[in-house]
Design a protein around this motif. Sequence first.
Motif: not given
Length: 427
Positions: A101-105, A139-149, A195-203
Motif C-alpha cells: 500500500n506504499a505509494h510510488i514516486i 495520494k490525498i487526491n486519490r490518483v496515486g500509484i501504489r506498489v501493488q499497482d 525486482k521488487l516482488a520478493p520484498y512486497v508484503a502485507d506489512t
Amino acid sequence: MPALVLLGAQWGDEGKGKATDLLGGSVDYVVRYQGGNNAGHTVVVGDQKYALHLLPSGILSPTCVPVIGNGVVVDPSVLLSELSGLNERGVDTSKLLISGNAHIITPYHVTVDKVTERFLGKRKIGTTGRGIGPTYADKINRVGIRVQDLYDESILTQKVEAALDVKNQMLTKLYNRRAIAIEQVVEELLGYAEKLAPYVADTVLVLNQALEEDKVVLFEGGQGTLLDIDHGTYPFVTSSNPTAGGACTGSGVGPTKISRVIGILKAYTTRVGAGPFPTELFDEDGQALRRIGGERGVTTGRDRRCGWFDAVIARYATRVNGLTDFFLTKLDVLTGWEQIPVCVAYEIDGRRVEELPYSQTDFHHAKPVYENLPGWSEDITKAKSFADLPKNAQNYVKALEEMSGAPISAIGVGPGRDETIEINSFL
C-alpha cells in the motif's frame, strides 16, 4: 507488546540513524512509517559509514527485519540502487519487507516537484526536489500509484493516464514544458515489478502478528517534529507526519500497542531548507558548529543551518509526541566552548513567551532569550558512563533534561556505534 517509536524532536537530522542502529540488535523489526528518500540517516559501524536514504536503519542489523510501511512514498530506482549498494558491501538485504500500500514516486512527480519549486522563486519552500510532495498530493487526491499497482498493468495504465491528464495540462500550458508520455512511464514502472516482488508484503498483518507474538517492533520516523505537515512550522514542512501519531497511520499498528516514544535531540539545533529558525547563528560559532558537527545533509548535500539548543522546541516536541524519553546526540561537538547559550524562551513584540507560539506570524518574529551554561574542554568521546563526563557536561545534560520535560536516557558522545552513554535502557 513492546512497540517503540523513535523520532526527531527538532527539524530533522538529529541522529536518528545512530539511535535506531543502537537498538537494532535488540529489536525484531524496524519500520519506516513516513517520508521517502528526502530523509537521510548516517550510521557508523566500526570504520564503515553508511548513508541510508529510504531504507530503515535496521537493515544493518542481521537479526532485524526492516520494513517500509504503507505511509512511506517509494522511488523504486532509488530503493533498488540503495539495496544494490549495500549488497556490494556485504550487507544482507533479503529480509526487507515493503508494504503493497506504499505509494510510488514516479518520474512525473519528480518533474512537477522541481518545476513548481523553480516557479515559486523567492517564495520556494526548499524541497529536496525528489517528488515527495507531489506524490503525497496525488495520494490525498486519490490518483496515486501504489506498489501493488505494479502487478496489474491495466490498473497501472489507468492510474497513470488519470494522473497525467491533469499534470500534462499544467506542464505544457502553465510551465511551458513538454508533456510526459503515458506509455513511457508505464513501461518504466513495470520494469521495477519483478525486482521488487520478493520484498512486497502485507506489512500491516506482519507487524500486528509480530506484536501478538511479543516481538519488539521499532518505528523509525524521518525528518523531525517541526517538519510535520500538521504540527511543524507550516508551510516550511514536509508532506507527511513524522510525529508519533504518524507511526500508527503509517504502519497500520494501533496506538494502544505503542509502549514508548523516544525523541532524538541534538545538543544544539540545525535545520535544512527555508523557514523560521530563532536560534540560527550567522557568526563564527555557527560556522564552528557546522564544521565540527559535519553538518551537511545526508540526502540533500546542503549545508545545515546551525544554532544553539532551543528548549522551547524541545518542550513542544515532548507535548505533541507524548515523549517518554530523549536520546541526546552530538554532545561532543560542544566541547571547547567556555559558555554555551541555551534558548529558554522567546521574546515576541516585547513579551516573554515560554511555549511555541501557534501563530506563524509570531514564530517568524520570535527572538531567542538565552541562558548561558558553563562549557567544558575535556575530550568526552571515550566516556562510557554519565559519571565519566566532565561536571559541566553533566550539568548541561541535566539542564536540557529539566527544560525539555522528559528524561534523557542516552547520550551520543561521538559518531561511532559504541560512542554512546546509556543511562536508562529503552527496552
